[in-house]
Motif scaffolding. Structure first.
Motif, PDB file in Angstrom:
ATOM      1  N   MET A   1       1.205  -6.118   1.365  1.00  0.00           N
ATOM      2  CA  MET A   1       1.057  -5.024   0.351  1.00  0.00           C
ATOM      3  C   MET A   1       2.248  -4.578   0.578  1.00  0.00           C
ATOM      4  O   MET A   1       3.417  -4.525   1.166  1.00  0.00           O
ATOM      5  CB  MET A   1       0.024  -4.139   1.550  1.00  0.00           C
ATOM      6  N   ILE A   2       2.188  -4.193  -0.520  1.00  0.00           N
ATOM      7  CA  ILE A   2       3.326  -3.394  -0.910  1.00  0.00           C
ATOM      8  C   ILE A   2       3.222  -2.292  -1.830  1.00  0.00           C
ATOM      9  O   ILE A   2       1.998  -1.908  -3.049  1.00  0.00           O
ATOM     10  CB  ILE A   2       4.094  -4.534  -2.663  1.00  0.00           C
ATOM     11  N   PRO A   3       3.635  -1.374  -1.226  1.00  0.00           N
ATOM     12  CA  PRO A   3       2.194   0.172  -1.636  1.00  0.00           C
ATOM     13  C   PRO A   3       3.677   1.098  -3.090  1.00  0.00           C
ATOM     14  O   PRO A   3       4.460   0.032  -2.945  1.00  0.00           O
ATOM     15  CB  PRO A   3       3.230   1.538  -0.821  1.00  0.00           C
ATOM     16  N   PHE A   4       2.547   1.662  -3.680  1.00  0.00           N
ATOM     17  CA  PHE A   4       2.859   2.158  -5.295  1.00  0.00           C
ATOM     18  C   PHE A   4       2.469   3.391  -5.296  1.00  0.00           C
ATOM     19  O   PHE A   4       3.488   3.990  -6.223  1.00  0.00           O
ATOM     20  CB  PHE A   4       2.531   0.662  -6.424  1.00  0.00           C
ATOM     21  N   ALA A   5       1.782   4.139  -4.643  1.00  0.00           N
ATOM     22  CA  ALA A   5       1.670   5.126  -4.833  1.00  0.00           C
ATOM     23  C   ALA A   5       1.218   6.463  -3.493  1.00  0.00           C
ATOM     24  O   ALA A   5       0.503   5.643  -2.990  1.00  0.00           O
ATOM     25  CB  ALA A   5       0.510   5.688  -5.301  1.00  0.00           C
ATOM     26  N   SER A   8      -2.223  13.044  -1.388  1.00  0.00           N
ATOM     27  CA  SER A   8      -1.313  14.135  -0.335  1.00  0.00           C
ATOM     28  C   SER A   8      -1.738  14.233   1.049  1.00  0.00           C
ATOM     29  O   SER A   8      -1.409  15.578   1.862  1.00  0.00           O
ATOM     30  CB  SER A   8      -2.271  15.876  -0.801  1.00  0.00           C
ATOM     31  N   PHE A   9      -2.133  13.551   1.490  1.00  0.00           N
ATOM     32  CA  PHE A   9      -2.598  13.305   2.464  1.00  0.00           C
ATOM     33  C   PHE A   9      -2.388  12.771   3.939  1.00  0.00           C
ATOM     34  O   PHE A   9      -2.220  11.855   4.704  1.00  0.00           O
ATOM     35  CB  PHE A   9      -3.867  12.944   3.254  1.00  0.00           C
ATOM     36  N   GLY A  10      -1.309  11.484   3.135  1.00  0.00           N
ATOM     37  CA  GLY A  10      -0.373  10.649   3.506  1.00  0.00           C
ATOM     38  C   GLY A  10      -1.103   9.185   3.715  1.00  0.00           C
ATOM     39  O   GLY A  10       0.071   8.664   4.115  1.00  0.00           O
ATOM     40  N   ASN A  11      -1.506   8.905   2.929  1.00  0.00           N
ATOM     41  CA  ASN A  11      -2.493   7.671   2.953  1.00  0.00           C
ATOM     42  C   ASN A  11      -1.155   7.083   2.013  1.00  0.00           C
ATOM     43  O   ASN A  11      -1.262   7.394   0.859  1.00  0.00           O
ATOM     44  CB  ASN A  11      -3.951   7.423   2.338  1.00  0.00           C
ATOM     45  N   VAL A  12      -1.757   5.876   1.521  1.00  0.00           N
ATOM     46  CA  VAL A  12      -1.525   4.777   1.080  1.00  0.00           C
ATOM     47  C   VAL A  12      -1.995   4.483  -0.190  1.00  0.00           C
ATOM     48  O   VAL A  12      -2.650   3.142   0.266  1.00  0.00           O
ATOM     49  CB  VAL A  12       0.510   4.284   1.553  1.00  0.00           C
ATOM     50  N   TYR A  13      -1.884   3.786  -1.093  1.00  0.00           N
ATOM     51  CA  TYR A  13      -2.512   2.949  -1.979  1.00  0.00           C
ATOM     52  C   TYR A  13      -1.338   1.434  -2.104  1.00  0.00           C
ATOM     53  O   TYR A  13       0.301   1.950  -3.314  1.00  0.00           O
ATOM     54  CB  TYR A  13      -2.629   3.796  -3.567  1.00  0.00           C
ATOM     55  N   CYS A  14      -1.844  -0.147  -2.548  1.00  0.00           N
ATOM     56  CA  CYS A  14      -0.827  -0.918  -2.280  1.00  0.00           C
ATOM     57  C   CYS A  14      -1.561  -1.716  -3.081  1.00  0.00           C
ATOM     58  O   CYS A  14      -2.877  -1.612  -3.155  1.00  0.00           O
ATOM     59  CB  CYS A  14      -1.088  -0.836  -1.057  1.00  0.00           C
ATOM     60  N   PHE A  15      -0.251  -2.669  -3.422  1.00  0.00           N
ATOM     61  CA  PHE A  15      -1.103  -4.034  -3.778  1.00  0.00           C
ATOM     62  C   PHE A  15      -1.257  -4.908  -3.283  1.00  0.00           C
ATOM     63  O   PHE A  15      -0.558  -5.310  -1.915  1.00  0.00           O
ATOM     64  CB  PHE A  15      -0.178  -4.392  -5.255  1.00  0.00           C
ATOM     65  N   ASP A  16      -2.085  -5.665  -2.978  1.00  0.00           N
ATOM     66  CA  ASP A  16      -2.619  -6.590  -1.293  1.00  0.00           C
ATOM     67  C   ASP A  16      -2.455  -8.018  -1.793  1.00  0.00           C
ATOM     68  O   ASP A  16      -3.236  -8.103  -2.766  1.00  0.00           O
ATOM     69  CB  ASP A  16      -3.907  -6.034  -1.154  1.00  0.00           C
ATOM     70  N   TYR A  17      -0.906  -9.328  -1.381  1.00  0.00           N
ATOM     71  CA  TYR A  17      -0.761  -9.929  -2.200  1.00  0.00           C
ATOM     72  C   TYR A  17      -1.485 -11.080  -0.680  1.00  0.00           C
ATOM     73  O   TYR A  17      -1.105 -11.909  -1.684  1.00  0.00           O
ATOM     74  CB  TYR A  17       0.314 -10.344  -2.441  1.00  0.00           C
ATOM     75  N   ARG A  18      -2.187 -10.585   0.003  1.00  0.00           N
ATOM     76  CA  ARG A  18      -2.433 -11.551   1.042  1.00  0.00           C
ATOM     77  C   ARG A  18      -3.777 -12.033   0.805  1.00  0.00           C
ATOM     78  O   ARG A  18      -3.598 -13.648   0.849  1.00  0.00           O
ATOM     79  CB  ARG A  18      -3.588 -10.740   2.464  1.00  0.00           C
ATOM     80  N   ALA A  27      -6.254   0.890  -0.573  1.00  0.00           N
ATOM     81  CA  ALA A  27      -5.957   2.526   0.162  1.00  0.00           C
ATOM     82  C   ALA A  27      -5.699   2.162   1.491  1.00  0.00           C
ATOM     83  O   ALA A  27      -6.545   1.318   2.129  1.00  0.00           O
ATOM     84  CB  ALA A  27      -7.164   3.568  -0.797  1.00  0.00           C
ATOM     85  N   TYR A  28      -4.371   2.167   2.120  1.00  0.00           N
ATOM     86  CA  TYR A  28      -4.164   2.107   3.475  1.00  0.00           C
ATOM     87  C   TYR A  28      -4.482   3.051   4.631  1.00  0.00           C
ATOM     88  O   TYR A  28      -3.864   4.573   3.914  1.00  0.00           O
ATOM     89  CB  TYR A  28      -2.793   1.686   4.182  1.00  0.00           C
ATOM     90  N   ASP A  29      -5.337   4.021   5.000  1.00  0.00           N
ATOM     91  CA  ASP A  29      -5.338   5.183   5.583  1.00  0.00           C
ATOM     92  C   ASP A  29      -4.862   4.808   6.765  1.00  0.00           C
ATOM     93  O   ASP A  29      -4.044   4.048   7.913  1.00  0.00           O
ATOM     94  CB  ASP A  29      -6.810   4.836   6.120  1.00  0.00           C
ATOM     95  N   GLY A  33      -5.708   3.398   9.793  1.00  0.00           N
ATOM     96  CA  GLY A  33      -5.236   1.972  10.216  1.00  0.00           C
ATOM     97  C   GLY A  33      -6.190   1.179   9.279  1.00  0.00           C
ATOM     98  O   GLY A  33      -5.785  -0.178   9.483  1.00  0.00           O
ATOM     99  N   ASP A  34      -7.046   1.455   8.439  1.00  0.00           N
ATOM    100  CA  ASP A  34      -8.020   0.902   7.554  1.00  0.00           C
ATOM    101  C   ASP A  34      -7.744   0.754   6.275  1.00  0.00           C
ATOM    102  O   ASP A  34      -6.782   1.761   5.920  1.00  0.00           O
ATOM    103  CB  ASP A  34      -8.939   1.881   7.336  1.00  0.00           C
ATOM    104  N   ILE A  35      -8.352  -0.147   5.802  1.00  0.00           N
ATOM    105  CA  ILE A  35      -7.896  -0.419   4.741  1.00  0.00           C
ATOM    106  C   ILE A  35      -9.169  -0.801   3.749  1.00  0.00           C
ATOM    107  O   ILE A  35     -10.174  -1.249   4.443  1.00  0.00           O
ATOM    108  CB  ILE A  35      -6.652  -2.124   4.387  1.00  0.00           C
TER     109      ILE A  35
END
Length: 56
Positions: A1-5, A8-18, A27-29, A33-35
């Motif tokens: 997973m590569i984060p791109f954004a 405001s709560f610290g969660n991350v939006y990712c490109f998921d290449y898995r 979205a990664y919480d 630890g939830d995806i």
């Protein structure tokens, strides 16, 4: 997973290449630890944003 954004709560939006060469978007919480899957491709996400904007 590569984060791109992040939000405001610290969660991350990712490109998921898995699952292959074409990434889905997730979205990664960071606290739980939830995806959460968001969209199958970035272009589908952008197309959805454009469609919603056309409603105004």
């Amino acid at each position: 997973m590569i984060p791109f954004a992040n939000d405001s709560f610290g969660n991350v939006y990712c490109f998921d290449y898995r699952q292959g060469k074409t990434p889905s978007l997730v979205a990664y919480d960071h606290e739980e630890g939830d995806i959460e899957p968001l969209c199958r491709t970035f272009s589908k996400l952008v197309a959805g944003i454009i469609e919603e904007d056309d409603d105004f």
